[in-house]
Design a protein around this motif. Structure first.
Motif, PDB file in Angstrom:
ATOM      1  N   ILE A  48      51.789  35.265 -28.669  1.00  0.00           N
ATOM      2  CA  ILE A  48      51.835  36.725 -28.752  1.00  0.00           C
ATOM      3  C   ILE A  48      53.285  37.215 -28.745  1.00  0.00           C
ATOM      4  O   ILE A  48      53.660  38.085 -29.532  1.00  0.00           O
ATOM      5  N   LEU A 104      42.905  37.326 -20.216  1.00  0.00           N
ATOM      6  CA  LEU A 104      44.130  37.810 -20.851  1.00  0.00           C
ATOM      7  C   LEU A 104      43.764  39.013 -21.719  1.00  0.00           C
ATOM      8  O   LEU A 104      42.867  38.933 -22.555  1.00  0.00           O
ATOM      9  N   TYR A 105      44.433  40.128 -21.470  1.00  0.00           N
ATOM     10  CA  TYR A 105      44.206  41.355 -22.235  1.00  0.00           C
ATOM     11  C   TYR A 105      45.343  41.494 -23.220  1.00  0.00           C
ATOM     12  O   TYR A 105      46.502  41.545 -22.822  1.00  0.00           O
ATOM     13  N   PHE A 106      45.012  41.538 -24.499  1.00  0.00           N
ATOM     14  CA  PHE A 106      46.057  41.749 -25.500  1.00  0.00           C
ATOM     15  C   PHE A 106      45.498  42.474 -26.711  1.00  0.00           C
ATOM     16  O   PHE A 106      44.289  42.572 -26.904  1.00  0.00           O
ATOM     17  N   THR A 157      46.065  26.418 -22.857  1.00  0.00           N
ATOM     18  CA  THR A 157      45.554  27.525 -23.667  1.00  0.00           C
ATOM     19  C   THR A 157      46.205  28.859 -23.280  1.00  0.00           C
ATOM     20  O   THR A 157      46.579  29.648 -24.158  1.00  0.00           O
ATOM     21  N   MET A 158      46.324  29.107 -21.974  1.00  0.00           N
ATOM     22  CA  MET A 158      46.866  30.392 -21.511  1.00  0.00           C
ATOM     23  C   MET A 158      48.349  30.535 -21.854  1.00  0.00           C
ATOM     24  O   MET A 158      48.774  31.517 -22.452  1.00  0.00           O
ATOM     25  N   PHE A 159      49.162  29.535 -21.458  1.00  0.00           N
ATOM     26  CA  PHE A 159      50.603  29.563 -21.766  1.00  0.00           C
ATOM     27  C   PHE A 159      50.835  29.737 -23.265  1.00  0.00           C
ATOM     28  O   PHE A 159      51.625  30.556 -23.700  1.00  0.00           O
ATOM     29  N   LEU A 175      40.594  32.749 -20.782  1.00  0.00           N
ATOM     30  CA  LEU A 175      41.269  31.510 -21.144  1.00  0.00           C
ATOM     31  C   LEU A 175      41.467  30.653 -19.904  1.00  0.00           C
ATOM     32  O   LEU A 175      41.682  31.166 -18.803  1.00  0.00           O
ATOM     33  N   ALA A 176      41.446  29.356 -20.120  1.00  0.00           N
ATOM     34  CA  ALA A 176      41.635  28.432 -19.001  1.00  0.00           C
ATOM     35  C   ALA A 176      43.081  27.984 -18.959  1.00  0.00           C
ATOM     36  O   ALA A 176      43.745  27.870 -19.982  1.00  0.00           O
ATOM     37  N   SER A 177      43.559  27.750 -17.757  1.00  0.00           N
ATOM     38  CA  SER A 177      44.847  27.107 -17.620  1.00  0.00           C
ATOM     39  C   SER A 177      44.564  25.726 -17.059  1.00  0.00           C
ATOM     40  O   SER A 177      43.831  25.571 -16.099  1.00  0.00           O
ATOM     41  N   ILE A 183      53.659  43.121 -23.118  1.00  0.00           N
ATOM     42  CA  ILE A 183      53.087  42.436 -24.278  1.00  0.00           C
ATOM     43  C   ILE A 183      51.593  42.155 -24.077  1.00  0.00           C
ATOM     44  O   ILE A 183      50.787  42.280 -24.986  1.00  0.00           O
ATOM     45  N   ALA A 184      51.250  41.788 -22.856  1.00  0.00           N
ATOM     46  CA  ALA A 184      49.865  41.438 -22.530  1.00  0.00           C
ATOM     47  C   ALA A 184      49.793  41.339 -21.018  1.00  0.00           C
ATOM     48  O   ALA A 184      50.826  41.343 -20.349  1.00  0.00           O
ATOM     49  N   PHE A 185      48.581  41.299 -20.464  1.00  0.00           N
ATOM     50  CA  PHE A 185      48.500  41.016 -19.026  1.00  0.00           C
ATOM     51  C   PHE A 185      47.341  40.098 -18.715  1.00  0.00           C
ATOM     52  O   PHE A 185      46.346  40.057 -19.430  1.00  0.00           O
ATOM     53  N   LEU A 242      43.588  47.011 -25.903  1.00  0.00           N
ATOM     54  CA  LEU A 242      43.705  45.594 -25.561  1.00  0.00           C
ATOM     55  C   LEU A 242      42.316  45.010 -25.355  1.00  0.00           C
ATOM     56  O   LEU A 242      41.561  45.464 -24.493  1.00  0.00           O
ATOM     57  N   LYS A 281      48.888  30.859 -25.660  1.00  0.00           N
ATOM     58  CA  LYS A 281      48.488  32.152 -26.222  1.00  0.00           C
ATOM     59  C   LYS A 281      49.536  33.216 -25.894  1.00  0.00           C
ATOM     60  O   LYS A 281      49.922  34.009 -26.770  1.00  0.00           O
ATOM     61  N   ILE A 282      50.010  33.223 -24.662  1.00  0.00           N
ATOM     62  CA  ILE A 282      51.011  34.227 -24.262  1.00  0.00           C
ATOM     63  C   ILE A 282      52.267  34.080 -25.126  1.00  0.00           C
ATOM     64  O   ILE A 282      52.812  35.071 -25.621  1.00  0.00           O
TER      65      ILE A 282
END
Lengths: 274, 274
Positions: free
Chosen positions: B231, A259-261, B223-225, A248-250, B167-169, A243, B227-228
């Motif tokens: 994925i 974010l690790y992916f 951006t964060m939402f 990333l910004a929220s 999936i990611a963290f 990963l 991207k998650i």
């Protein structure tokens, strides 16, 4: 007579219909505090408040037994304060739990001669004496996993590295103080070679040929160790994907978080799990 | 006269040349405790001890201010006790930190009609009103991530699921009580369809078409939402691999713990990071 002069403690509302007591407003005198706390609880009950948060700085530790007598419980503590809580309603407590996890990292550092950076710890668990292991440690308060891994390797061995990927993570329970432990195995790329020991924690460190490292009986005999190293080796052979990290910004909280992916290049690869 | 009768507190050694005081051996009387604690510190110093661990049960909160006066700091606390520590040597403190992280999970549950299980929370952050989001929550003490995700979805929505993959963290800092937060996005497979709300925390829940869920402006703008969810969608299309969980034993501590790692079927796939 403190009862006469008692007033309600200064507090502000939280977003869950609870109250947070201003630590600055706390009297130093335990008797005065007892009267004020009792009066405050009656007041908050009348206003339909739910959770009460009371942060007692260590200088005011005299107030701890008073709060306990009034029905407060401990929530969490840091070096210089203890946070106490009181749940008013006759319904299940919805206050959030305190921190539940320690976060550790292990740094798998391998050079282009297929040598792994390994250490022997001064204080190691019984049965692990003589084992050469990858550098490990806890991340610091508010530290990133990718930063913490690089820092720990540098502190323990003097070797500079850059973060590549989180390869896998282990979740274990009832570790220190009955808390859980998340341990992230990180692949790091070495930027220097010279070893400089941390005398406090590390007994020895060296670059060890990968085959010799893997061949250690203590590793071969341990399902967990063996699997982690097998994964690291698969990653070296590019038959495994770890990963990567992206910051990333929220928008909503303006927070930058990591974010690790997975970053698989071959978009046709498929997953075993369905 | 407590000074006359004072004796050293019952304590046993830890593996790092420290001592752990037996909570059962603590006197209830604060004055007696003060004398014993002072005598004990002198005794431990003479023996070259390093860290002292003093666990004070909430019933003995009267002893907290005494320990503070003798130089103890708070280390951590749970509902019914506070752990205090004292570092004897004139060198940097090597005592391990207390728990640093909360661990949260989000459950991405999608049925075979491409509908996502979504909720609206009763208490939500300002700016997120009206957002349909995946069910989220904290894992309990000693709970597995894969179990916690299934439990939270069931509690909030009544829907039964089975765990597929992490999936990611996301790693964020200074969240609750200045602690950090690890949030694991889990893909879950639904085993039931009927929704039954948790009235305490959830305002509404429903199955929402994926395109409608993704199309929400609050998700598109973040951006964060975004991207998650991208994925998760890639995972649905099998162009992304998450981390499956395997429970493995370690010989040395006899502990069974969970290792999360990638299971790519196509061994020829390569990784972007080098």
């Amino acid at each position: 007579m403190y009862v006469e002069s008692a007033r309600v403690l200064d507090a502000y509302d939280d977003e869950y219909n609870g109250v947070i007591v201003h630590p600055e407003s706390l009297p130093s005198n335990p008797t005065a505090f007892a009267s004020m706390l009792r009066l405050s609880i009656t007041h908050w009950k009348r206003k339909g408040k739910k959770g009460v948060w009371l942060k007692l700085p260590i200088e005011k530790s005299d107030l701890v037994p008073i709060a306990v007598k009034e029905g407060f419980q401990y929530h969490h503590a840091e070096k210089d304060y203890v946070m106490m809580t009181y749940w008013i309603p006759e319904e299940p407590c919805l206050l959030p739990p305190n921190a539940s996890h320690q976060v550790g990292i292990g740094g798998f550092v391998i050079n282009d001669r297929d040598e792994v950076l390994v250490v022997q710890e001064k204080y190691c668990a019984a049965g692990l004496e003589g084992l050469w292991k990858i550098p490990t440690g806890f991340i610091l308060a508010s530290e990133e996993i990718f930063t913490g891994a690089v820092r720990e390797v540098k502190e323990e061995t003097g070797v500079e590295t850059e973060f590549v990927e989180v390869i896998a993570f282990r979740h274990a329970h009832n570790v220190a103080f009955e808390k859980s432990d998340l341990f992230f195995v990180c692949m790091l790329h070495p930027l220097s070679t010279q070893i400089k020991l941390d005398d406090h924690e590390i007994h020895a460190a060296k670059w060890m040929p990968l085959v010799e490292f893997v061949g250690q009986p203590l590793i071969q005999q341990d399902t967990m160790f063996k699997k982690i190293i097998d994964i690291c080796i698969a990653r070296l052979g590019k038959t495994y994907c770890g990963l990567a990290v992206h910051q990333l910004a929220s928008k909503f909280d303006g927070r930058l978080s990591s974010l690790y992916f997975n970053t698989v290049e071959d978009k046709n690869s498929t997953c075993q799990a369905s």
